[in-house]
Scaffold this active site. Structure first.
Site, PDB file in Angstrom:
ATOM      1  N   THR A  26       4.437  -2.640  43.079  1.00 17.97           N
ATOM      2  CA  THR A  26       2.941  -3.600  43.389  1.00 17.97           C
ATOM      3  C   THR A  26       2.827  -4.816  42.972  1.00 17.97           C
ATOM      4  O   THR A  26       3.574  -5.478  42.579  1.00 17.97           O
ATOM      5  CB  THR A  26       1.814  -2.270  42.867  1.00 17.97           C
ATOM      6  N   GLY A  27       1.549  -5.156  43.876  1.00 18.32           N
ATOM      7  CA  GLY A  27       0.830  -6.838  43.299  1.00 18.32           C
ATOM      8  C   GLY A  27       2.654  -7.835  43.470  1.00 18.32           C
ATOM      9  O   GLY A  27       3.052  -8.676  42.829  1.00 18.32           O
ATOM     10  N   ALA A  28       2.950  -7.288  45.076  1.00 20.27           N
ATOM     11  CA  ALA A  28       4.347  -7.748  45.786  1.00 20.27           C
ATOM     12  C   ALA A  28       4.096  -9.598  45.812  1.00 20.27           C
ATOM     13  O   ALA A  28       4.611 -10.260  46.947  1.00 20.27           O
ATOM     14  CB  ALA A  28       4.817  -7.047  46.503  1.00 20.27           C
ATOM     15  N   SER A  29       2.654 -10.219  45.970  1.00 15.35           N
ATOM     16  CA  SER A  29       2.666 -10.625  46.976  1.00 15.35           C
ATOM     17  C   SER A  29       2.641 -12.603  45.982  1.00 15.35           C
ATOM     18  O   SER A  29       2.533 -13.338  46.958  1.00 15.35           O
ATOM     19  CB  SER A  29       1.578 -11.002  47.652  1.00 15.35           C
ATOM     20  N   SER A  30       2.322 -11.940  44.827  1.00 18.80           N
ATOM     21  CA  SER A  30       2.342 -13.272  44.146  1.00 18.80           C
ATOM     22  C   SER A  30       2.804 -13.725  42.472  1.00 18.80           C
ATOM     23  O   SER A  30       2.966 -11.986  42.871  1.00 18.80           O
ATOM     24  CB  SER A  30       0.616 -13.868  44.172  1.00 18.80           C
ATOM     25  N   GLY A  31       3.272 -14.284  42.641  1.00 14.94           N
ATOM     26  CA  GLY A  31       3.271 -14.355  40.605  1.00 14.94           C
ATOM     27  C   GLY A  31       4.105 -13.780  40.824  1.00 14.94           C
ATOM     28  O   GLY A  31       5.391 -13.746  40.957  1.00 14.94           O
ATOM     29  N   ILE A  32       4.314 -12.723  39.230  1.00 13.21           N
ATOM     30  CA  ILE A  32       5.553 -11.850  38.946  1.00 13.21           C
ATOM     31  C   ILE A  32       6.508 -10.815  40.187  1.00 13.21           C
ATOM     32  O   ILE A  32       7.393 -10.456  40.425  1.00 13.21           O
ATOM     33  CB  ILE A  32       5.253 -11.238  37.776  1.00 13.21           C
ATOM     34  N   GLY A  33       5.175 -10.161  40.789  1.00  9.89           N
ATOM     35  CA  GLY A  33       5.583  -9.430  41.890  1.00  9.89           C
ATOM     36  C   GLY A  33       6.722 -10.458  42.847  1.00  9.89           C
ATOM     37  O   GLY A  33       8.356  -9.695  43.434  1.00  9.89           O
ATOM     38  N   TYR A  70     -10.064  -6.671  30.009  1.00  6.82           N
ATOM     39  CA  TYR A  70      -9.049  -6.502  30.712  1.00  6.82           C
ATOM     40  C   TYR A  70      -7.838  -5.891  29.055  1.00  6.82           C
ATOM     41  O   TYR A  70      -6.765  -5.383  29.591  1.00  6.82           O
ATOM     42  CB  TYR A  70      -8.531  -7.979  30.162  1.00  6.82           C
TER      43      TYR A  70
END
Length: 275
Positions: free
Chosen positions: A34-41, A179
């Site tokens: 999940t969250g695969a389109s930027s950063g860690i993912g 957060y």
């Protein structure tokens, strides 16, 4: 090497990977990020591109996911993409239907999607939605994912990898109430369920990360000169957890911060105010 680079090299030690073990562990496995389109993912997806595995990339930006799919499939991995905002019930349900229809089920879930907000409580008095939206993506979304996907993971003796924050282990700090509360909520949930999952053959791993140079931290100017890890470093750590199955990763120096955190919590209130 600049002073900041030297400091980062000491704080964030390199990760040794056994490439053969990683290749054997991931051969023909299905991995949902999940969250695969930027950063860690994004970094993790590209790092695993050389493995003969099936990557399911989930994020809100379909165009970016399509571009990643085209690039990664020039290598060894096969890729499925699913555009979804995990805070949206219908889009979440669509993703779960998609995963349950996979012929080989699911082997690894990397719960990486998240949202960080830095705002004082005085500036949050009319922003209740800051708290609901951080809880929606940092807590309720991964809980709903797992409640549906646990049977698939049990069948394949799979693994849950949670990308968390060092703040979940430390005393709370100002400006990050939304957060920290939301990330801590899922951390406690996963640690509570981990013993039950282990009995069914599902392992759990959590990364307690310090600052990482991702798009999420760009709005905070004070972070620009603070030592931070790179998404590529985290991708290597996550990949290693896939074959070691270690319960957690945390920077070597976090133990000292945790001791200091306990000490600060125990200090009496010296403000002079009466209760």
């Amino acid at each position: 090497m600049q002073r900041s680079s030297l400091l980062e090299a000491g704080l964030f030690l390199p990760t040794y990977l056994n490439k053969e073990k990683l290749r054997n562990e991931l051969h023909e496995r299905t991995i949902l990020i999940t969250g695969a389109s930027s950063g860690i993912g994004e970094a993790l997806a590209y790092f695993l591109a050389d493995q003969q595995c099936h990557l399911i990339l989930v994020a809100r930006r379909e165009e970016k996911l399509l571009a990643m799919k085209r690039e990664i499939e020039n290598k060894s991995a096969s890729v499925s993409i699913y555009r979804a905002d995990l805070r949206n019930e219908k889009e979440m349900d669509g993703l779960l239907t998609f995963v349950h229809q996979l012929p080989d089920g699911l082997d690894i879930l990397v719960s990486n999607a998240g949202l960080s907000i830095r705002r004082s409580i005085q500036d949050s008095l009319d922003r209740y939605h800051d708290f609901t939206r951080t809880m929606a993506i940092n807590y309720f979304a991964p809980v709903k994912l797992l409640l549906s996907l646990i049977p698939l993971l049990e069948k394949n003796h799979g693994q849950v990898i949670n990308v968390s924050t060092v703040n979940a282990l430390l005393a709370p700090v100002p400006y990050f109430a939304a957060y920290q509360a939301s990330k801590s909520a899922f951390d406690v949930w996963l640690r509570s369920t981990a013993p039950e999952l282990k009995k069914t053959g599902v392992s759990t791993s959590t990364l307690y990360l310090p600052l990482v140079r991702t798009p999420m931290i760009r709005p905070t100017a004070s972070y620009r000169n603070v030592p931070a890890m790179s998404p590529e470093q985290i991708a290597r750590i996550i990949s290693k957890l896939m074959y070691t199955k270690r319960k957690n990763y945390q920077p070597w120096w976090l133990i000292f911060w945790r001791l200091a955190s306990v000490f600060l919590r125990s200090l009496p209130d010296l403000s002079g105010k009466r209760s």
